[in-house]
Structure formats: structure tokens, C-alpha cells
Design an enzyme around this catalytic site. Structure first.
Site, PDB file in Angstrom:
ATOM      1  N   ASP A 115       0.774  -1.254   0.000  1.00  0.00           N
ATOM      2  CA  ASP A 115       0.000   0.000   0.000  1.00  0.00           C
ATOM      3  C   ASP A 115       0.805   1.302   0.000  1.00  0.00           C
ATOM      4  O   ASP A 115       0.224   2.382  -0.143  1.00  0.00           O
ATOM      5  CB  ASP A 115      -0.941   0.111   1.228  1.00  0.00           C
ATOM      6  CG  ASP A 115      -2.050  -0.906   1.206  1.00  0.00           C
ATOM      7  OD1 ASP A 115      -2.236  -1.568   0.175  1.00  0.00           O
ATOM      8  OD2 ASP A 115      -2.735  -1.029   2.226  1.00  0.00           O
ATOM      9  N   ASP A 152      -7.326  -8.266   9.959  1.00  0.00           N
ATOM     10  CA  ASP A 152      -6.903  -7.019   9.311  1.00  0.00           C
ATOM     11  C   ASP A 152      -6.835  -5.862  10.301  1.00  0.00           C
ATOM     12  O   ASP A 152      -6.247  -4.816   9.982  1.00  0.00           O
ATOM     13  CB  ASP A 152      -7.899  -6.627   8.216  1.00  0.00           C
ATOM     14  CG  ASP A 152      -7.930  -7.624   7.080  1.00  0.00           C
ATOM     15  OD1 ASP A 152      -6.855  -8.060   6.638  1.00  0.00           O
ATOM     16  OD2 ASP A 152      -9.036  -7.974   6.633  1.00  0.00           O
TER      17      ASP A 152
HETATM   18  C1  BGC Z   1      -0.396  -6.669  10.068  1.00  0.00           C
HETATM   19  C2  BGC Z   1       0.870  -7.441  10.275  1.00  0.00           C
HETATM   20  C3  BGC Z   1       0.629  -8.909   9.979  1.00  0.00           C
HETATM   21  C4  BGC Z   1       0.041  -9.063   8.604  1.00  0.00           C
HETATM   22  C5  BGC Z   1      -0.265 -10.482   8.239  1.00  0.00           C
HETATM   23  C6  BGC Z   1      -0.961  -6.922   8.720  1.00  0.00           C
HETATM   24  O1  BGC Z   1      -2.214  -6.350   8.633  1.00  0.00           O
HETATM   25  O2  BGC Z   1      -0.175  -5.305  10.260  1.00  0.00           O
HETATM   26  O3  BGC Z   1       1.292  -7.295  11.594  1.00  0.00           O
HETATM   27  O4  BGC Z   1       1.829  -9.617  10.084  1.00  0.00           O
HETATM   28  O5  BGC Z   1      -1.126  -8.300   8.487  1.00  0.00           O
HETATM   29  O6  BGC Z   1      -1.346 -10.987   8.940  1.00  0.00           O
END
Ligand code: BGC
Length: 596
Positions: free
Chosen positions: A312, A535
Site C-alpha cells: 500500500d 486485518d
Molecule cells: C499486520 C501485520 C501482519 C500481517 C499479516 C498486517 O495487517 O499489520 O502485523 O503480520 O497483516 O497478517
């Protein structure tokens, strides 16, 4: 993460801003009656309308403390849009680069390097004179020009973007790991299964049906490199542990997510990170350098190491700066200080130098970049970041839909369809987007990237971990309605309330299983977001990872400009981003498409 900014379509970011990178004014001071002298190496990487300049100044005189500046005058219409590692300002044709507050000393024979991006038209001549603290840099002390002065000639005048030209000097940490790279690192190779994710999936009823799929390992903080940190959203295996496990599994490739930019996730809150907006130096030295050292270890030279680079980030500074719908001050900051472009450039440079390492840069998704006003500018900023890395050869390809929910294909709502005499692009759902699904978008964006200067053999990845949209709500045929909105809503595979929704979406299912070379221009369908990992939290949950609470993850939220003021569509009771979310995992399996 995963904010989308549907359009900002009237707001193509044009340049022409003078740039202020980093800290404010610094008092200049040279030592009393000091001997002064300097040498400047100025190089550019240019394309038809812009260029990246790199300046290295060497202080040949007495030590300077308390700040330095380098000045020059452009002879043409060069306009600097962004600088880094110095505060670069322009007044007319005169440019001043001032040392950052934290790097104002320059010992005898010490060098400082900074850079900038600029626009120009016509010719882009090299400035004839550079001055350090007002003294012309002639290559010697006291002013007599030195023949060895490499100074003022661009090392690659008039180059095309594919010219590796001014590649910052980087050598792989282990010279044993030299190329050539294969065209598609997924082809014919078995993917690494992350044992930590597998254990969580296996612990769920029915989870063993999917737990043998390769998912990416997210290096989402400095501590993830060593892996000693056992916080709720991270496992305890470090990068070496994963690479060793991949070798032991006999895997052909491993997927890592490079995700720790300064001022991370500037348009949302759920995945804000540990580094502040001005922490680019820490990003380089405490995050990328150690990762590069490990990835370059000869032990791993037979493994294809795939980096998914900074989800992003670059799209955010195209579409989510202030003045655009839902734009934020943090995205303004990250655009102005160059932290994202330079951070990504640095990562691409360091990691791309290793022969068995493959970089795919994140390019958001169709519901963000699919409007014309965002499509071209996003391709351009990708090129800027690649230029900042020294070469487009550092980029194997791009990934779309990372951690998003956009359907892979929308057979009934291609934007050419007309209903009742009206084109369906004018429906509320499409809102004039040129694309309605990820596959069409990814293939078209690939062409665009090649046209702006990327290699013609780049490949795309699509994250299909959660874009299945199976189950009983999935349409099996086109609607017969003659009303545009009704037709689109009854026909679309993507069942979200709004395509701008991105957090823990209700109704989503697992998508295509990971697969190499599934379609033209596509290197692979991949599972980058590990299914079952949240998320973002549905309400504020204090944590020590820098993660914020974004209301797009709150099921009661009624939305904002970026999701058409719609309900968020998020599942309730979610933990912080990255943490295991059992209810979501169960839903994803139930709605898998293809079904499990
Ligand atoms: C988070 C990370 C995580 C990743 C995978 C992201 O939204 O900020 O900390 O490792 O997702 O789940």
C-alpha cells in the site's frame, strides 16, 4: 491497512512543489579560517520528463561541524519535486541542499550523499558548478581544479529508465549468490509452508484441508528478523528460522513480506508500524540491511527468496494526500520527505542485488488504482522507486490485491456491458472505474508498467487468499434487471457493501489456491495475507506494536469518503491486525471458491 481511495479522480497529482525533506534550517558554520575544498559527484537517472539526481559531496578541507549546504544552479527548467537525506529547496534555478539536523558534520575526506527527484523538459544539462558552504567544489583545496574530478558529468546522460546507470553501490552480502535470475520464480517450484501459520490453521476444525498451502511470512517489525518477539500478531520464528525450515522442507521458494516503512500505513490506522515518519535511516540500517545480510547467506542460495515489498505504500502517496477524498497529513509527510520512495528504492537495491532474490512491489488493487486518474500516476511512482534503487532490473514484478478482497474475475460485470442502454460503469458499485476485477486489472497494469519503462518480462502476482466469494450468495448468472445498479448488485461476484471496504470482510471466502503461471502475464496466484489473520481490531485494543484502531474494522461504522459513506462490512470481535481470528478463518473456509 488496505485503505482504498476509490478515486480522487479529478486530482492527478501534478508536481511542481519545492521540497522540504527532513528537518528545518540548520545554522551553517565552518571552522574559523579553515582551509576549504570539496569534490562533487553528480549523477542522474533520467527519463523523458523527469529524473532522479544523486549527489555525493566530499569535504577535502578542514572538518565542518554545525551544518553544511551544497548549492548549484540549473541551466534549464529542472524543477525539484522531492529530496531526501538533505533538505532540498529551490528558488528559480538556484538549488540549496542543507544537511539534516542529525548529520551536520563533515570531517576531512568525509562524504555526504543526498538525492532528489525532478521534472524537466528539453535538455537536462549537468550544472557547471557546485559549492559546499559557498566554496566552489573544484576537486582540491583552495580552488585549483583536479583532473580526477569526476564531478560534473552525469554518469549516464540521456538514459532510458531501464539503464541501470547510477546503481547505488551494493554488493550482495555473499557473492556466491549471483544470478541469473529465472523469469518466474514460482514456476516448477514448491512453496514454503510456514509452520507457525500451519499450526494455527490445523488447530481449527477442518483447517487441515488448507494448512499445507504456502503463505507469506510477514517481517512486519525489526524484531521479526530475529523472531524472539512473541507478541499476539507475530510468531517466534525469525527470518533465519524460516529460511532454514524452507531448506529442510525442500521448498523451491519462500515468500517474505517487507513491511516496516517509516510512517507505515499513512492513510489508515490498523497497521501503523513501529517507525516514525522520519525513521528512514533506521529502516535502512536496522531493518533492510540485516534482512539483506541474511537473504544473501550462501546457505540459502538454492532457494528462491521472494520479497513482497511494502504493501500500500506507494499507492497511498499517489491517492491519499490531502486535497484528495480522505487524504491524510501523514501521507503528505511521507510524500514530502521521500520516505516511501526512498525506502522502497533502498529495499529493492539491497535485496535485488542478491542473485536468488526476487522483488515484487505492491500495487494495491483495481478498486483503488483502476481509475485513469490513479492508474498512470501509480505506474510513474513505481518507476521513481525503481529508479531510486538504481535499476528497474531490481524489480521482478508487482503484486495486486494483497490482503484485499477484490474478486479475481467478474464474468457478468465487465465494464463494457450496457444495461437498459446505459454503460454499467456508471453504477454506484463501479463508479466509473475502468476495471471490475483483479485479473483484468493486473494484466492491464502490467502493460502500463512496461510502457513507462519496466522490463517487458515482469510478472504479476495476485493475492487470492481471501477473494473467493463462494457460498450461497455467489451469483451464477447475470441479472436480468435493466436498471444499472440492480443489474450490477445482483451480478457481481464480490459481495462487499462497497469496494472500498477492506477490513475482515463479512461473507468472504478463500480464493484460488496458490498456483504458478495461471494466466498470461501472471507469475502466480499467491496467499500473501495468511487466511485467519485479522486485518485490524473491531474496537481499540491497546498493544505495543504501534497498531491503531481503524473504524473501518468496526462493524457499526457508517463509513467515510473512501467507502462512499457505507457500512464497513467488517466482522465483529476481531483482534488486532495479524492476530489469529478464528471466526474469520471458519468463514473463509465455508465460503471458499473453488470450494474445499
Ligand atoms: C499486520 C501485520 C501482519 C500481517 C499479516 C498486517 O495487517 O499489520 O502485523 O503480520 O497483516 O497478517
Amino acid at each position: 491497512m488496505r485503505p482504498i481511495s476509490p478515486r480522487a479522480r479529478a486530482l492527478t497529482a501534478a508536481a511542481a512543489v519545492s521540497v522540504l525533506a527532513g528537518a528545518g534550517a540548520v545554522a551553517m558554520q565552518t571552522e574559523a579560517s579553515a582551509a576549504a575544498g570539496c569534490r562533487v559527484n553528480y549523477s542522474v537517472n533520467q527519463w523523458s520528463t523527469g529524473f532522479t539526481g544523486n549527489v555525493t559531496v566530499t569535504n577535502l578541507g578542514d572538518p565542518i561541524s554545525g551544518g553544511w549546504n551544497v548549492t548549484w544552479t540549473f541551466s534549464g527548467n529542472q524543477t525539484i519535486t522531492q529530496g531526501w537525506s538533505a533538505t532540498v529547496t529551490q528558488s528559480g534555478q538556484n538549488v540549496t541542499a542543507t544537511s539534516p539536523s542529525w548529520a551536520g558534520s563533515l570531517g576531512t575526506n568525509a562524504t555526504a550523499t543526498f538525492g532528489f527527484n525532478a521534472n524537466y523538459s528539453g535538455t537536462n544539462a549537468t550544472p557547471s558548478t557546485f559549492k559546499l558552504n559557498g566554496v566552489a567544489c573544484t576537486g582540491s583545496v583552495g580552488g585549483s581544479p583536479s583532473p580526477s574530478n569526476p564531478g560534473t558529468s552525469p554518469s549516464n546522460p540521456g538514459t532510458s529508465p531501464s539503464n541501470p546507470g547510477t546503481s547505488p553501490s551494493t554488493s550482495p552480502s555473499n557473492p556466491g549468490n549471483q544470478g541469473p535470475k529465472v523469469d518466474n520464480p514460482y514456476a516448477g517450484a514448491k512453496g514454503y509452508v510456514n509452520p507457525e501459520w500451519k499450526a494455527k490453521a490445523d488447530a481449527e476444525p477442518g483447517g487441515s484441508r488448507v494448512s499445507n498451502n504456502p503463505t507469506a511470512v510477514w517481517l512486519d517489525r525489526i524484531a521479526a528478523i530475529e523472531g524472539t518477539d512473541n507478541s499476539s500478531s507475530n510468531g517466534s520464528m525469525g527470518l533465519r528460522d524460516h529460511l532454514d525450515a524452507a531448506v529442510a522442507q525442500g521448498a523451491g521458494y519462500i515468500q517474505l513480506v517487507i513491511y516496516n516503512l517509516p510512517g507505515r500505513d499513512c492513510s489508515a490506522l490498523a497497521s501503523n508500524g513501529e517507525l516514525g515518519p522520519n525513521d528512514l535511516p533506521r529502516y535502512k540500517s536496522e531493518y533492510i540491511d540485516p534482512i539483506a545480510a541474511i537473504e544473501g547467506d550462501a546457505k540459502y542460495k538454492n532457494l528462491r527468496i521472494i520479497n513482497i515489498v511494502e504493501i500500500d505504500s506507494l499507492p497511498n502517496i499517489v491517492t491519499n494526500t490531502s486535497g484528495q477524498a480522505g487524504g491524510t497529513a501523514m501521507c503528505d509527510t511521507m510524500k514530502a520527505n521521500g520516505g516511501y520512495v526512498q525506502g522502497v528504492g533502498y529495499a529493492l537495491n539491497k535485496l535485488g542485488a542478491i542473485g536468488n532474490v526476487y522483488n515484487y512491489v505492491d500495487a494495491a488493487h483495481h478498486g483503488w488504482i483502476g481509475w485513469d486518474s490513479n492508474f498512470g500516476p501509480t505506474a510513474d511512482i513505481m518507476l521513481q522507486a525503481a529508479q531510486a534503487s538504481g535499476s528497474v532490473n531490481n524489480v521482478t514484478g508487482f503484486i495486486t490485491n494483497t490482503a484485499n478482497y477484490s474478486a479475481l474475475q467478474e464474468p457478468y460485470i465487465q465494464p463494457t456491458v450496457t444495461v437498459g442502454g446505459q454503460n454499467i460503469r456508471q453504477s454506484k458499485w463501479l463508479d466509473w472505474n475502468q476495471y471490475s476485477d483483479e485479473l483484468t486489472f493486473a494484466q492491464a497494469f502490467r502493460q502500463k508498467l512496461v510502457s513507462v519503462g519496466f522490463n517487458s518480462n515482469i510478472g504479476m502476482l495476485i493475492d487470492t487468499s481471501r477473494n473467493g466469494w463462494g457460498g450461497s450468495a455467489r451469483p451464477t448468472k447475470a441479472s436480468t434487471s435493466t436498471t444499472v445498479d440492480t443489474y450490477v448488485n445482483e451480478s457481481r461476484i464480490d459481495r462487499r457493501i462497497h469496494a472500498g471496504n477492506w477490513c475482515n470482510q463479512s461473507g468472504a471466502g478463500l480464493g484460488e489456491r496458490p498456483k504458478a503461471a495461471p494466466a498470461s502475464g501472471i507469475d502466480a496466484y499467491v496467499w500473501v495475507k495468511p487466511p485467519g489473520e485479522s486485518d485490524g481490531s473491531s474496537s481499540l485494543i491497546p498493544n505495543d506494536e504501534g497498531k491503531g484502531f481503524d473504524r473501518m474494522c468496526d462493524p457499526t461504522y457508517t463509513g467515510n469518503a473512501r467507502n462512499g459513506n457505507s457500512m464497513s462490512g467488517a466482522l465483529p470481535n476481531a483482534p488486532i491486525s495479524g492476530a489469529w481470528f478464528s471466526a474469520q478463518f471458519q468463514q473463509l473456509m465455508a465460503n471458499a471458491y473453488p470450494a474445499l
